[in-house]
Design an enzyme around this catalytic site. Structure first.
Site, mmCIF file in Angstrom:
data_model
loop_
_atom_site.group_PDB
_atom_site.id
_atom_site.type_symbol
_atom_site.label_atom_id
_atom_site.label_comp_id
_atom_site.label_asym_id
_atom_site.label_seq_id
_atom_site.Cartn_x
_atom_site.Cartn_y
_atom_site.Cartn_z
ATOM 1 N N HIS A 161 0.873 -1.187 0.000
ATOM 2 C CA HIS A 161 0.000 0.000 0.000
ATOM 3 C C HIS A 161 0.903 1.227 0.000
ATOM 4 C CE1 HIS A 161 -3.743 2.144 1.928
ATOM 5 N NE2 HIS A 161 -3.077 2.946 1.114
ATOM 6 N N GLU A 189 -11.147 3.456 5.906
ATOM 7 C CA GLU A 189 -10.114 4.375 6.419
ATOM 8 C C GLU A 189 -10.879 5.458 7.190
ATOM 9 O OE1 GLU A 189 -8.074 6.615 3.357
ATOM 10 O OE2 GLU A 189 -6.445 7.238 4.706
ATOM 11 N N ASP A 226 1.851 4.024 2.720
ATOM 12 C CA ASP A 226 0.820 4.884 2.120
ATOM 13 C C ASP A 226 1.448 6.038 1.321
ATOM 14 O OD1 ASP A 226 -1.812 5.467 1.503
ATOM 15 O OD2 ASP A 226 -2.341 6.286 3.464
ATOM 16 N N ASP A 227 1.740 7.155 1.986
ATOM 17 C CA ASP A 227 2.314 8.338 1.319
ATOM 18 C C ASP A 227 3.468 8.857 2.177
ATOM 19 O OD1 ASP A 227 0.120 8.797 -0.822
ATOM 20 O OD2 ASP A 227 -0.973 8.604 1.060
ATOM 21 N N HIS A 259 1.404 4.725 -2.458
ATOM 22 C CA HIS A 259 1.052 5.556 -3.617
ATOM 23 C C HIS A 259 2.344 6.202 -4.103
ATOM 24 C CE1 HIS A 259 -3.299 5.344 -2.583
ATOM 25 N NE2 HIS A 259 -2.816 5.206 -1.366
ATOM 26 N N HIS A 279 -9.409 0.795 -1.319
ATOM 27 C CA HIS A 279 -9.393 1.500 -0.032
ATOM 28 C C HIS A 279 -10.815 1.442 0.534
ATOM 29 C CE1 HIS A 279 -5.597 3.137 -1.383
ATOM 30 N NE2 HIS A 279 -5.502 3.985 -0.388
HETATM 31 N N1 ADE Z 1 -4.505 8.591 -2.040
HETATM 32 C C1 ADE Z 1 -3.283 8.655 -1.529
HETATM 33 N N2 ADE Z 1 -3.298 8.286 -0.239
HETATM 34 C C2 ADE Z 1 -4.575 7.973 0.074
HETATM 35 C C3 ADE Z 1 -5.227 7.520 1.244
HETATM 36 N N3 ADE Z 1 -4.584 7.305 2.396
HETATM 37 N N4 ADE Z 1 -6.550 7.322 1.185
HETATM 38 C C4 ADE Z 1 -7.220 7.545 0.057
HETATM 39 N N5 ADE Z 1 -6.648 7.958 -1.067
HETATM 40 C C5 ADE Z 1 -5.328 8.174 -1.063
HETATM 41 ZN ZN ZN Z 2 -3.703 4.762 0.435
#
Ligand code: ADE
Ligand code: ZN
Length: 340
Positions: free
Chosen positions: A16, A199, A277-278, A18, A196
């Site tokens: 996971h 969340e 994630d990011d 991005h 997703h």
């Molecule tokens: N795009 C990038 N990170 C995300 C996240 N945590 N939830 C939804 N979309 C995303």
């Molecule tokens: Zn994500």
């Protein structure tokens, strides 16, 4: 061996991630200069200071704005190579990268430009770093079903170059069922499916991702704990959840890491994996996510091994591909004096 060295020594899959979320402010400034794009920030430091989020949407607004510096194949290549180098240091042996083509095609960057750059980096990562990788195309759920279908038409000539499809962006108000028909076509095309869900959205969205989209993994999924029947279903079918600890705290899904529910989910028998994630926005790559969770939740080294093993089992590689990683994981666990 200290805890961070132990975490790094575990062979892990990142499931996971991005790729647009690995754009560090330094690279954002370099690419902005190279591509002649104005940024709303005065400096790298001011950019980092702006990363104080109140929820998912407050992050997404900056994340999409930052992605505007990515224009050429070379930009996507450099972005992905920088990620693979960091991932290799963290003991990642395999990565399944999300990318958001609609963010780029909306700005006039072609689907092929994005795909070529990412794919080239994946090849070089294998040769130079020994990391294997796959690409998962995410549809932006705040856009329409028609726009998702149009993106699918861009993908058709390149189907063999992607492993699967996912669903990301603003969750609440955009349930998985909105994309049921798109995902049905994707499954018929032989693509893997993830989404997703749970969340910020309710457990009902996780049920929909499973039932309507037939998602094979749930990205995040932490709100499942509110619904005991859902927890039982996820445990029974060993549905992997790709949990992102630092992300969840940064986006205030949990007020603090000590209040994160991943240990409870793990102890209820769910196939929990940890992911970043990011990471450029949330303060850490994969090993940092393991460390932050381990320290705040008092995870045992045995639980860290389970999390790493879950990631390898939840990946979309073949049994033969993952066998050497699982062997190596067992060896690391067998050699650790704390565990034995
Ligand atoms: N795009 C990038 N990170 C995300 C996240 N945590 N939830 C939804 N979309 C995303
Ligand atoms: Zn994500």
């Amino acid at each position: 061996m200290d805890l961070m060295a132990f975490i790094r020594s575990l062979p892990k899959a990142e499931l996971h991630l991005h790729i647009e979320g690995t754009l560090e402010p330094e690279m954002m400034f370099d690419l902005a200069r190279r591509n002649g794009i104005a940024l709303p920030y005065a400096s790298v430091e001011a950019t980092r200071a702006a990363y104080a989020f109140s929820d998912l949407q407050s992050f997404l607004d900056l994340y999409y704005a930052g992605a505007a510096v990515l224009r050429h194949e070379r930009d996507f290549y450099e972005l992905a190579m920088a990620y693979y180098c960091r991932a290799a240091e963290d003991g990642v042996v395999h990565a399944e990268l999300f990318f958001d083509p609609q963010t780029h095609t909306a700005r006039g960057v072609s689907f092929e430009t994005v795909l070529n750059g990412l794919e080239h980096a994946g090849r070089d990562a294998r040769e130079q770093l020994g990391i294997s990788s796959r690409l998962i195309l995410c549809f932006l759920r705040h856009l329409s079903e028609a726009e998702a279908f149009a993106t699918l038409e861009d993908v058709r000539p390149h189907l063999h170059r992607i492993q699967g499809v996912g669903l990301d962006s603003s969750e609440v108000g955009h349930p998985p069922s909105k994309f049921e028909r798109v995902f049905s076509v994707c499954r018929d095309l032989g693509l893997h499916v993830v989404a997703h869900a749970g969340e910020e959205g309710p457990p009902a969205y996780i049920w929909e991702a499973l039932g309507r989209l037939r998602a094979e993994r749930i990205d995040h999924g932490v709100r499942a704990l509110e619904d005991p029947a859902l927890v039982a279903r996820l445990a029974r079918d060993r549905v992997p959840l790709t949990v992102c600890p630092l992300s969840n705290v940064k986006l205030r899904v949990f007020p603090t890491m000590a209040q994160h529910n991943l240990k409870v989910l793990l102890e209820q028998g769910l196939r929990i994996t940890l992911n970043s994630d990011d990471p450029a926005y949330f303060g850490g790559y994969l090993a940092q996510n393991f460390l932050a969770a381990a320290e705040a939740l008092d995870l045992t080294r045995g639980q860290l091994v389970t999390l790493a093993k879950n990631s390898l089992l939840a990946s979309f590689v073949t049994v033969a591909e993952r066998a050497p990683w699982l062997d190596r994981l067992e060896q690391v666990a067998a050699r650790d004096p704390v565990l034995n």
